[in-house]
Design a protein around this motif. Structure first.
Motif, PDB file in Angstrom:
ATOM      1  N   ALA A  88      52.027 -49.329 -20.710  1.00 36.60           N
ATOM      2  CA  ALA A  88      52.335 -48.228 -21.657  1.00 36.60           C
ATOM      3  C   ALA A  88      51.040 -47.604 -22.173  1.00 36.60           C
ATOM      4  O   ALA A  88      50.901 -46.376 -22.270  1.00 36.60           O
ATOM      5  CB  ALA A  88      53.157 -48.776 -22.811  1.00 36.60           C
ATOM      6  N   VAL A  89      50.061 -48.467 -22.461  1.00 41.73           N
ATOM      7  CA  VAL A  89      48.758 -47.960 -22.939  1.00 41.73           C
ATOM      8  C   VAL A  89      48.102 -47.106 -21.851  1.00 41.73           C
ATOM      9  O   VAL A  89      47.639 -45.988 -22.096  1.00 41.73           O
ATOM     10  CB  VAL A  89      47.837 -49.143 -23.323  1.00 41.73           C
ATOM     11  CG1 VAL A  89      46.419 -48.662 -23.605  1.00 41.73           C
ATOM     12  CG2 VAL A  89      48.417 -49.882 -24.530  1.00 41.73           C
ATOM     13  N   ALA A  90      48.121 -47.612 -20.615  1.00 40.37           N
ATOM     14  CA  ALA A  90      47.490 -46.867 -19.501  1.00 40.37           C
ATOM     15  C   ALA A  90      48.183 -45.527 -19.291  1.00 40.37           C
ATOM     16  O   ALA A  90      47.527 -44.485 -19.151  1.00 40.37           O
ATOM     17  CB  ALA A  90      47.550 -47.699 -18.229  1.00 40.37           C
ATOM     18  N   ALA A  91      49.521 -45.549 -19.354  1.00 40.44           N
ATOM     19  CA  ALA A  91      50.289 -44.302 -19.127  1.00 40.44           C
ATOM     20  C   ALA A  91      49.932 -43.269 -20.192  1.00 40.44           C
ATOM     21  O   ALA A  91      49.732 -42.083 -19.915  1.00 40.44           O
ATOM     22  CB  ALA A  91      51.774 -44.618 -19.159  1.00 40.44           C
ATOM     23  N   ARG A  92      49.808 -43.740 -21.431  1.00 35.89           N
ATOM     24  CA  ARG A  92      49.463 -42.816 -22.528  1.00 35.89           C
ATOM     25  C   ARG A  92      48.071 -42.227 -22.333  1.00 35.89           C
ATOM     26  O   ARG A  92      47.858 -41.013 -22.450  1.00 35.89           O
ATOM     27  CB  ARG A  92      49.542 -43.577 -23.846  1.00 35.89           C
ATOM     28  CG  ARG A  92      49.254 -42.746 -25.076  1.00 35.89           C
ATOM     29  CD  ARG A  92      49.182 -43.617 -26.323  1.00 35.89           C
ATOM     30  NE  ARG A  92      49.007 -42.760 -27.496  1.00 35.89           N
ATOM     31  CZ  ARG A  92      50.024 -42.224 -28.189  1.00 35.89           C
ATOM     32  NH1 ARG A  92      51.261 -42.482 -27.818  1.00 35.89           N
ATOM     33  NH2 ARG A  92      49.823 -41.445 -29.221  1.00 35.89           N
ATOM     34  N   LEU A  93      47.141 -43.083 -21.967  1.00 38.74           N
ATOM     35  CA  LEU A  93      45.761 -42.602 -21.762  1.00 38.74           C
ATOM     36  C   LEU A  93      45.708 -41.609 -20.611  1.00 38.74           C
ATOM     37  O   LEU A  93      45.085 -40.559 -20.690  1.00 38.74           O
ATOM     38  CB  LEU A  93      44.848 -43.802 -21.482  1.00 38.74           C
ATOM     39  CG  LEU A  93      44.538 -44.719 -22.673  1.00 38.74           C
ATOM     40  CD1 LEU A  93      43.870 -46.022 -22.196  1.00 38.74           C
ATOM     41  CD2 LEU A  93      43.643 -43.992 -23.668  1.00 38.74           C
ATOM     42  N   ARG A  94      46.409 -41.921 -19.534  1.00 27.18           N
ATOM     43  CA  ARG A  94      46.399 -41.021 -18.355  1.00 27.18           C
ATOM     44  C   ARG A  94      47.048 -39.690 -18.700  1.00 27.18           C
ATOM     45  O   ARG A  94      46.597 -38.633 -18.296  1.00 27.18           O
ATOM     46  CB  ARG A  94      47.106 -41.687 -17.180  1.00 27.18           C
ATOM     47  CG  ARG A  94      46.277 -42.800 -16.526  1.00 27.18           C
ATOM     48  CD  ARG A  94      47.083 -43.690 -15.621  1.00 27.18           C
ATOM     49  NE  ARG A  94      46.225 -44.699 -14.957  1.00 27.18           N
ATOM     50  CZ  ARG A  94      46.689 -45.804 -14.405  1.00 27.18           C
ATOM     51  NH1 ARG A  94      47.996 -46.070 -14.457  1.00 27.18           N
ATOM     52  NH2 ARG A  94      45.869 -46.658 -13.812  1.00 27.18           N
ATOM     53  N   ALA A  95      48.109 -39.758 -19.497  1.00 24.53           N
ATOM     54  CA  ALA A  95      48.798 -38.502 -19.885  1.00 24.53           C
ATOM     55  C   ALA A  95      47.865 -37.595 -20.686  1.00 24.53           C
ATOM     56  O   ALA A  95      48.017 -36.375 -20.720  1.00 24.53           O
ATOM     57  CB  ALA A  95      50.035 -38.833 -20.702  1.00 24.53           C
ATOM     58  N   CYS A  96      46.870 -38.238 -21.306  1.00 23.28           N
ATOM     59  CA  CYS A  96      45.897 -37.446 -22.087  1.00 23.28           C
ATOM     60  C   CYS A  96      44.677 -37.104 -21.250  1.00 23.28           C
ATOM     61  O   CYS A  96      43.662 -36.649 -21.781  1.00 23.28           O
ATOM     62  CB  CYS A  96      45.465 -38.235 -23.326  1.00 23.28           C
ATOM     63  SG  CYS A  96      46.845 -38.556 -24.426  1.00 23.28           S
ATOM     64  N   GLY A  97      44.749 -37.372 -19.954  1.00 24.32           N
ATOM     65  CA  GLY A  97      43.661 -36.939 -19.060  1.00 24.32           C
ATOM     66  C   GLY A  97      42.571 -37.966 -18.860  1.00 24.32           C
ATOM     67  O   GLY A  97      41.567 -37.685 -18.209  1.00 24.32           O
ATOM     68  N   ARG A  98      42.753 -39.161 -19.418  1.00 25.77           N
ATOM     69  CA  ARG A  98      41.735 -40.193 -19.174  1.00 25.77           C
ATOM     70  C   ARG A  98      41.927 -40.782 -17.774  1.00 25.77           C
ATOM     71  O   ARG A  98      43.067 -40.883 -17.293  1.00 25.77           O
ATOM     72  CB  ARG A  98      41.870 -41.315 -20.213  1.00 25.77           C
ATOM     73  CG  ARG A  98      41.697 -40.886 -21.655  1.00 25.77           C
ATOM     74  CD  ARG A  98      40.279 -40.622 -22.053  1.00 25.77           C
ATOM     75  NE  ARG A  98      39.487 -41.871 -22.180  1.00 25.77           N
ATOM     76  CZ  ARG A  98      38.183 -41.872 -22.520  1.00 25.77           C
ATOM     77  NH1 ARG A  98      37.574 -40.723 -22.726  1.00 25.77           N
ATOM     78  NH2 ARG A  98      37.516 -43.003 -22.622  1.00 25.77           N
ATOM     79  N   ARG A  99      40.816 -41.161 -17.128  1.00 20.47           N
ATOM     80  CA  ARG A  99      40.900 -41.838 -15.824  1.00 20.47           C
ATOM     81  C   ARG A  99      40.910 -43.330 -16.111  1.00 20.47           C
ATOM     82  O   ARG A  99      39.957 -43.865 -16.678  1.00 20.47           O
ATOM     83  CB  ARG A  99      39.700 -41.434 -14.954  1.00 20.47           C
ATOM     84  CG  ARG A  99      39.772 -39.965 -14.507  1.00 20.47           C
ATOM     85  CD  ARG A  99      38.440 -39.427 -14.093  1.00 20.47           C
ATOM     86  NE  ARG A  99      37.470 -39.508 -15.176  1.00 20.47           N
ATOM     87  CZ  ARG A  99      36.241 -38.977 -15.086  1.00 20.47           C
ATOM     88  NH1 ARG A  99      35.874 -38.382 -13.971  1.00 20.47           N
ATOM     89  NH2 ARG A  99      35.400 -39.086 -16.095  1.00 20.47           N
ATOM     90  N   VAL A 100      42.011 -43.969 -15.800  1.00 21.74           N
ATOM     91  CA  VAL A 100      42.254 -45.351 -16.235  1.00 21.74           C
ATOM     92  C   VAL A 100      42.427 -46.283 -15.049  1.00 21.74           C
ATOM     93  O   VAL A 100      43.171 -45.984 -14.112  1.00 21.74           O
ATOM     94  CB  VAL A 100      43.530 -45.408 -17.104  1.00 21.74           C
ATOM     95  CG1 VAL A 100      43.813 -46.839 -17.540  1.00 21.74           C
ATOM     96  CG2 VAL A 100      43.389 -44.490 -18.311  1.00 21.74           C
ATOM     97  N   ASP A 101      41.718 -47.428 -15.128  1.00 23.81           N
ATOM     98  CA  ASP A 101      41.897 -48.484 -14.131  1.00 23.81           C
ATOM     99  C   ASP A 101      42.573 -49.657 -14.831  1.00 23.81           C
ATOM    100  O   ASP A 101      42.033 -50.160 -15.823  1.00 23.81           O
ATOM    101  CB  ASP A 101      40.519 -48.898 -13.585  1.00 23.81           C
ATOM    102  CG  ASP A 101      40.616 -50.083 -12.622  1.00 23.81           C
ATOM    103  OD1 ASP A 101      40.957 -49.851 -11.452  1.00 23.81           O
ATOM    104  OD2 ASP A 101      40.392 -51.229 -13.073  1.00 23.81           O
ATOM    105  N   VAL A 102      43.748 -50.050 -14.348  1.00 23.71           N
ATOM    106  CA  VAL A 102      44.440 -51.204 -14.940  1.00 23.71           C
ATOM    107  C   VAL A 102      44.032 -52.446 -14.159  1.00 23.71           C
ATOM    108  O   VAL A 102      44.093 -52.450 -12.931  1.00 23.71           O
ATOM    109  CB  VAL A 102      45.973 -51.023 -14.852  1.00 23.71           C
ATOM    110  CG1 VAL A 102      46.684 -52.289 -15.304  1.00 23.71           C
ATOM    111  CG2 VAL A 102      46.408 -49.829 -15.693  1.00 23.71           C
ATOM    112  N   VAL A 103      43.586 -53.474 -14.895  1.00 25.63           N
ATOM    113  CA  VAL A 103      43.188 -54.714 -14.203  1.00 25.63           C
ATOM    114  C   VAL A 103      44.432 -55.366 -13.629  1.00 25.63           C
ATOM    115  O   VAL A 103      45.399 -55.613 -14.339  1.00 25.63           O
ATOM    116  CB  VAL A 103      42.476 -55.667 -15.184  1.00 25.63           C
ATOM    117  CG1 VAL A 103      42.250 -57.035 -14.529  1.00 25.63           C
ATOM    118  CG2 VAL A 103      41.158 -55.066 -15.647  1.00 25.63           C
TER     119      VAL A 103
END
Ligand SMILES: Nc1ccc(Br)nc1
Length: 446
Positions: free
Chosen positions: A378-393
């Motif tokens: 959920a945290v990753a999805a929120r960050l990505r929706a805001c345009g952050r490039r996110v790598d989930v471990v």
């Protein structure tokens, strides 16, 4: 072989065994002979290069087009003895058709222009970035494919078209930090040779073949060029006259030889005047030895070269006003250039202008316990929706691994999802440059 890398590491594939092949051994993990893989680091460089091709093309108001990498062989059957048509990567398909992997993009562009016919309002300003192929006996171990950026202007008979194309090439070099001290563009006009041949009463039908031979003047011994020209039936004195004309390096000398009313003289003067208008005249130099090796050029020809003289031509092009009629169409004025993806990288390496392109990730998100993975998602999805490039471990990793991973990716933040913080609606965030660590409510993450 990996695309742009020159170190040995890039050639060795990963050590772990590949999928079992039929005889139990590891399959050959190399790409087909003469071709390249683009693993991430190479692909980042290629993407960066192509992005620059595209941005320059768009800044000049060009539209992107593309064509099949496979074309009918008939598009390239020309009788002028060009290397490009003698090295077709051609074959007969299962339907018995003679096809080939395209060796260049211009004939495909001409085919599409003819297909569009009157529905395409002139002038057309089209660009393409496409993989082109040749089949060369691997004796010389050269590549069999490269990517080429092409820009073409269809429907403009005047030198302003060539000036626009040359300006685009200069704009591209400049974006990469290359200056006119590093690179020059030799310019000539095939009408120089046409006039000289006309004076030696050489049949017009030999013109393209003469150009293809003369284009090799700096690649093969002069005696070989003389022999090949004689093979076209040119008398010895005509060969001397041609080779003499090719030594001209000043427009004044050209004018003296051909006269001030000669079309080549007039066109070249006009082109240099336009270059002064754009402000790139110091990139250009007249050089009568430039004819380019493609049969279909009819007027201006040019090629970009590195002034240190260590590399092959960086790019090249010219005017081809009669290509469409060779496909049965009505002739339409046209000019364009091709810019390969290999020599330019060698030049950037020589000039220490290679870009620093890292694997770009902003945040690493890691659940501290496996059952918190949905929350981490959920945290990753929120960050990505805001345009952050996110790598989930992924997988059950230790913190030590995660921080090493973050360092490798040059991530900006580590976002740890732990039960204590989550119970308060927060996550633990570590700024990987300041090393500052704090709990942040999820809604304040961006
Ligand atoms: N025409 C052509 C195609 C492929 C390569 Br590599 N070089 C030239």
């Amino acid at each position: 072989l990996c695309a742009y890398a020159t170190t040995q590491e890039s050639v060795r594939g990963p050590s772990q065994a590949g999928p079992p092949s039929t005889d139990g051994g590891v399959i050959d993990t190399s790409p087909p002979r003469g071709t390249r893989d683009f693993p991430p680091e190479e692909m980042r460089l290629r993407t960066w290069l192509f992005d620059n091709f595209r941005e320059v093309s768009r800044s000049f108001g060009f539209e992107e087009v593309d064509f099949p990498v496979l074309e009918s062989e008939e598009l390239y059957i020309r009788k002028a003895g060009e290397e490009i048509t003698q090295q077709l990567y051609n074959f007969e398909d299962k339907g018995g058709r003679r096809v080939t992997l395209r060796p260049e993009l211009t004939p495909s562009l001409a085919r599409l222009v003819l297909q569009k016919g009157k529905s395409a309002a002139l002038p057309l300003k089209w660009f393409a970035i496409g993989q082109c192929w040749r089949y060369e006996r691997m004796t010389r171990g050269r590549r069999r494919e490269h990517y080429q950026w092409n820009m073409d202007i269809i429907g403009v008979p005047g030198l302003e078209a060539e000036a626009e194309l040359l300006s685009a090439i200069v704009a591209f070099f400049s974006r990469l930090g290359i200056t006119s001290k590093d690179v020059g563009i030799k310019v000539s006009n095939r009408k120089v040779l046409q006039e000289v041949l006309g004076r030696s009463v050489i049949p017009q039908r030999s013109f393209a073949a003469v150009c293809v031979i003369v284009d090799k003047i700096e690649k093969i011994p002069r005696s070989e060029v003389e022999k090949e020209l004689a093979g076209l039936g040119l008398p010895v004195e005509a060969v001397d006259t041609i080779l003499q004309a090719l030594t001209l390096r000043s427009l004044d000398d050209l004018e003296e030889l051909l006269g001030s009313e000669n079309e080549a003289v007039l066109e070249l003067k006009q082109l240099f005047e336009l270059a002064r208008g754009y402000g790139f005249e110091d990139w250009l130099q007249f050089d009568a030895s430039v004819v380019r090796g493609l049969a279909y050029y009819t007027g201006t020809v040019f090629e970009g070269f590195d002034r240190s003289g260590t590399l092959r031509a960086i790019c090249g092009g010219g005017r081809y006003d009669r290509l469409l009629s060779t496909f049965g169409g009505v002739d339409t004025p046209a000019c364009g250039f091709g810019f390969g993806d290999a020599v330019i990288v060698e030049l950037l390496k020589e000039k220490n202008l290679m870009p620093d392109l890292s694997h770009e990730v902003d945040d690493i998100v890691m659940p501290l316990e496996e059952q918190l993975r949905p929350q981490a998602a959920a945290v990753a999805a929120r960050l990505r929706a805001c345009g952050r490039r996110v790598d989930v471990v992924m997988g059950n990793k230790k913190m030590k691994w995660a921080f090493k991973h973050a360092e490798r990716l040059q991530a900006k933040r580590m976002v740890l999802v732990g039960s204590a913080e989550w119970a308060k609606g927060s996550v633990r965030v570590k700024d990987l440059s300041s090393r500052e660590e704090k709990d942040l409510p999820i809604e304040e993450l961006v």
